[in-house]
Write an enzyme that holds these catalytic residues in place. Structure first.
Site, PDB file in Angstrom:
ATOM      1  N   ASP A   7       1.128  -1.397  -0.137  1.00 19.50           N
ATOM      2  CA  ASP A   7      -0.086   0.097  -0.574  1.00 19.50           C
ATOM      3  C   ASP A   7       1.041   1.460   0.009  1.00 19.50           C
ATOM      4  O   ASP A   7       1.930   1.079  -0.511  1.00 19.50           O
ATOM      5  CB  ASP A   7      -0.773  -0.337   1.080  1.00 19.50           C
ATOM      6  N   CYS A  64       3.391  -2.901   4.377  1.00 17.03           N
ATOM      7  CA  CYS A  64       2.213  -1.764   4.383  1.00 17.03           C
ATOM      8  C   CYS A  64       3.140  -0.992   5.747  1.00 17.03           C
ATOM      9  O   CYS A  64       4.759  -1.242   6.005  1.00 17.03           O
ATOM     10  CB  CYS A  64       1.379  -1.696   4.919  1.00 17.03           C
ATOM     11  N   THR A  66       3.195  -0.610   9.038  1.00 17.96           N
ATOM     12  CA  THR A  66       3.627  -1.604   9.487  1.00 17.96           C
ATOM     13  C   THR A  66       4.154  -3.374   9.093  1.00 17.96           C
ATOM     14  O   THR A  66       5.417  -3.974  10.254  1.00 17.96           O
ATOM     15  CB  THR A  66       3.013  -1.425  11.154  1.00 17.96           C
ATOM     16  N   HIS A  97      10.409 -23.212  10.100  1.00 17.15           N
ATOM     17  CA  HIS A  97       9.714 -24.111  11.055  1.00 17.15           C
ATOM     18  C   HIS A  97       8.549 -23.525  10.422  1.00 17.15           C
ATOM     19  O   HIS A  97       7.396 -24.923  10.520  1.00 17.15           O
ATOM     20  CB  HIS A  97       9.667 -23.679  12.187  1.00 17.15           C
ATOM     21  N   HIS A 132       7.840 -30.367  12.538  1.00 17.87           N
ATOM     22  CA  HIS A 132       6.996 -28.638  11.652  1.00 17.87           C
ATOM     23  C   HIS A 132       5.649 -29.104  11.147  1.00 17.87           C
ATOM     24  O   HIS A 132       5.336 -28.349  11.125  1.00 17.87           O
ATOM     25  CB  HIS A 132       8.407 -27.924  11.603  1.00 17.87           C
TER      26      HIS A 132
END
Ligand code: RB5
Length: 145
Positions: A7, A64, A66, A97, A132
């Site tokens: 964004d 974006c 954050t 993992h 995993h």
């Protein structure tokens, strides 16, 4: 082939990532956005993630401000394991993992050099499977309920 998206908060970082991938001759498709004009990240993140989940792209990278918004949206798509990463240890661990298939970065949070280091590690680390796999199967079972 990689899928890239952002964004306005992640636009500058996405452009830096494109330069880096060009230099490394790594192919990608840019899902937008294409400027720093304000846009809503969910549509871009979901569109890209659906393409990754369908197998049309090997992996995706979303930016974006954050990294949080795109990671929330991306993880709503069945088959997506999106990881918001801000350090090199997590970049490696989330491939080994979690077999993460979308990398989310915060353009307003991390510096350019760290972001590129994270991408390099994330793209070059393989899932190690073993115990995993069972955990990822448990997540997939929940998705398929
Ligand atoms: C946009 O202002 C910002 O909210 C967005 O880029 C992102 O950080 C959301 O999580």
């Amino acid at each position: 082939m990689l899928a890239l998206g952002c964004d306005h908060g992640g636009y500058r970082l996405k452009e830096i990532i494109k330069d880096y991938l060009d230099k490394k001759s790594i192919q990608y498709k840019d899902f937008g956005s294409f400027s720093e004009e304000s846009v809503d990240y969910p549509e871009i993140a979901i569109n890209l993630s659906e393409e990754v989940a369908k197998g049309n792209y090997d992996k995706g990278i979303l930016c974006c401000g954050t990294g949080v918004g795109v990671s929330i949206a991306s993880n709503k798509v069945k088959g997506i394991r999106a990881a918001l990463v801000g350090d090199c240890f997590t970049a490696k661990a989330t491939r080994e993992h979690n077999d993460s298939n979308v990398l989310c970065l915060g353009g307003r949070v991390i510096g350019e050099e760290l972001a590129l280091m994270i991408i390099d590690i994330w793209l070059n680390t393989e899932f190690i499977g073993k115990h995993h796999t069972k955990r990822l199967d448990q997540i997939a079972d929940y998705e398929n309920k």
